[in-house]
Design a protein around this motif. Structure first.
Motif, short mmCIF file in Angstrom:
data_model
loop_
_atom_site.label_atom_id
_atom_site.label_comp_id
_atom_site.label_asym_id
_atom_site.label_seq_id
_atom_site.Cartn_x
_atom_site.Cartn_y
_atom_site.Cartn_z
N TYR A 144 -13.91 7.86 -23.82
CA TYR A 144 -14.71 8.91 -23.21
C TYR A 144 -15.44 9.69 -23.99
O TYR A 144 -15.91 11.28 -23.94
CB TYR A 144 -12.96 10.00 -23.69
CG TYR A 144 -12.31 9.17 -22.79
CD1 TYR A 144 -12.36 9.72 -21.87
CD2 TYR A 144 -10.98 8.93 -23.48
CE1 TYR A 144 -11.24 8.89 -21.06
CE2 TYR A 144 -10.32 7.98 -22.87
CZ TYR A 144 -10.13 7.87 -21.49
OH TYR A 144 -8.80 7.00 -20.81
N ASP A 161 -18.17 11.97 -21.16
CA ASP A 161 -17.51 13.29 -20.80
C ASP A 161 -16.97 14.64 -21.84
O ASP A 161 -17.26 15.52 -21.69
CB ASP A 161 -16.19 12.85 -20.31
CG ASP A 161 -16.22 12.34 -19.50
OD1 ASP A 161 -16.37 12.56 -17.95
OD2 ASP A 161 -17.04 10.90 -19.29
N MET A 173 -7.50 13.28 -23.37
CA MET A 173 -8.58 12.50 -22.53
C MET A 173 -8.02 11.16 -22.93
O MET A 173 -7.32 10.54 -22.14
CB MET A 173 -9.96 12.24 -22.28
CG MET A 173 -10.77 13.51 -21.82
SD MET A 173 -12.15 13.45 -21.31
CE MET A 173 -12.71 13.69 -23.26
N SER A 194 -3.97 10.29 -20.86
CA SER A 194 -4.12 10.24 -19.48
C SER A 194 -4.91 8.98 -19.74
O SER A 194 -4.09 9.01 -18.86
CB SER A 194 -4.87 11.85 -19.28
OG SER A 194 -6.54 11.01 -19.72
N GLU A 195 -5.48 8.38 -20.50
CA GLU A 195 -6.06 7.58 -20.32
C GLU A 195 -6.52 6.93 -19.00
O GLU A 195 -7.41 6.05 -18.31
CB GLU A 195 -5.49 5.22 -20.36
CG GLU A 195 -4.51 5.90 -21.93
CD GLU A 195 -3.57 5.25 -21.91
OE1 GLU A 195 -3.44 4.35 -20.54
OE2 GLU A 195 -3.12 4.32 -22.63
N GLU A 196 -7.37 8.25 -18.66
CA GLU A 196 -8.15 8.14 -17.25
C GLU A 196 -9.36 7.44 -17.68
O GLU A 196 -9.71 7.09 -18.62
CB GLU A 196 -8.10 9.14 -16.54
CG GLU A 196 -6.69 10.64 -16.45
CD GLU A 196 -7.56 11.54 -15.76
OE1 GLU A 196 -7.92 11.73 -14.80
OE2 GLU A 196 -7.10 12.66 -16.97
N THR A 197 -9.24 7.13 -15.88
CA THR A 197 -10.86 6.45 -16.31
C THR A 197 -11.77 7.88 -16.17
O THR A 197 -12.35 8.97 -15.80
CB THR A 197 -11.59 6.16 -14.44
OG1 THR A 197 -10.27 5.02 -14.68
CG2 THR A 197 -13.02 5.63 -14.52
N LEU A 239 -15.61 10.17 -16.26
CA LEU A 239 -16.49 10.42 -14.94
C LEU A 239 -17.72 10.39 -15.06
O LEU A 239 -18.09 9.60 -14.49
CB LEU A 239 -16.34 11.94 -14.67
CG LEU A 239 -14.50 11.86 -14.48
CD1 LEU A 239 -14.84 14.05 -13.86
CD2 LEU A 239 -14.62 11.76 -12.99
#
Length: 298
Positions: A144, A147, A190, A193-196, A198
């Motif tokens: 991350y 981001d 972040m 959440s372990e989101e991809t 951006l």
């Protein structure tokens, strides 16, 4: 920088801040200095050329505020980030009129070097953010990193604009600590959440090139130290040992950058700590660094 050239730049800064670039004449700058008009043209070909040098001069001063100062190397990464952020705020606040002039003045058709300076300053800022984020959050934040850099830059820019255009004056220490805590919220959020991500990964090699930072700018001692630090980061250690190793690296960096008598014994202790607890493949690099540090005080 030559003393007279520096005096001209500082006089130009005062004049541009008072009246703006377009409304200031070369004559007004020489009047500010009390020197002959021809003296300026010995150093600068035109008023545009003078402004290019002024912006470069300001950029270098700001860059120095962003760099680690003596005594800060052993501070925890989060505290170091907050202190340097506070210094940036103080610098902007001290040069508020000139900063406003730079943002408000129409520079249409001005020297193309201005664009290159802006690119270099932005790259330096991104590198600064990235290095602090990695120091604070470690390898777990790598995914991350781009981001997180964008988010912390966005936070800072909003307070910067509030200062410049909203005339809101903040307590620098309070602001820097507030942003540091919000950065924790963002990065930890972040990670949970372990989101991809951006944004694509930062190209640090390209950023260094844009920022004008090259390997040739580093001494061999600092290159070896950077290699040791890079290897240490990739290893698993207890929290206490990792802190001790990071403090050893920070102290060695300070000794290399500001060598003085009496550091040799302390340096040997720091190097022994690294050699004893670091991966075995670092032994040769540490021995090489030990020899170079020894020769610095010979």
């Amino acid at each position: 920088m030559q003393d007279k050239k520096k005096l001209i730049l500082e006089a130009a800064i005062r004049c541009f801040a008072r009246k703006g670039f377009n409304a200031t004449s070369i004559q007004e700058i020489v009047d500010e200095l009390g020197m002959a008009k021809g003296s300026i043209y010995f150093y600068f070909k035109s008023k545009d050329d003078l402004l290019v040098s002024v912006i470069d001069y300001y950029g270098e001063m700001l860059y120095l505020e962003m760099r680690e100062h003596p005594g800060e190397t052993i501070l925890p990464p989060r505290e170091k980030f907050a202190i340097q952020l506070e210094r940036q705020y103080r610098f902007v606040h001290q040069h508020l009129d000139f900063m406003k002039m730079l943002l408000k003045e129409p520079f249409t058709g001005l020297h193309p070097q201005i664009q290159q300076m802006i690119i270099r300053l932005r790259a330096r800022s991104q590198l600064w953010n990235a290095s602090h984020l990695m120091a604070i959050y470690g390898e777990t934040a790598t995914l991350y990193l781009a981001d997180a850099c964008a988010l912390v830059s966005g936070m800072w820019s909003q307070y910067f604009e509030a200062l410049l255009f909203g005339e809101l004056v903040f307590d620098g220490r309070q602001l820097s600590r507030f942003i540091t805590r919000r950065l924790d919220d963002l990065v930890n959020g972040m990670l949970r959440s372990e989101e991809t991500p951006l944004l694509p990964p930062l190209d640090l090699v390209k950023l260094r090139c844009l920022a004008g930072v090259t390997e040739e700018d580093l001494t061999e001692e600092l290159r070896l130290l950077a290699a040791i630090k890079s290897r240490i980061v990739s290893c698993e250690f207890s929290e206490v040992l990792r802190r001790d190793l990071n403090e050893a690296l920070a102290l060695l960096k300070e000794m290399i950058e500001m060598p003085s008598a009496g550091h040799r014994l302390l340096a040997r202790g720091m190097l022994a700590l690294l050699k004893q607890n670091g991966p075995s493949d670092l032994a040769e690099t540490i021995d090489r660094l030990d020899g170079l540090i020894g020769s610095m005080e010979a």
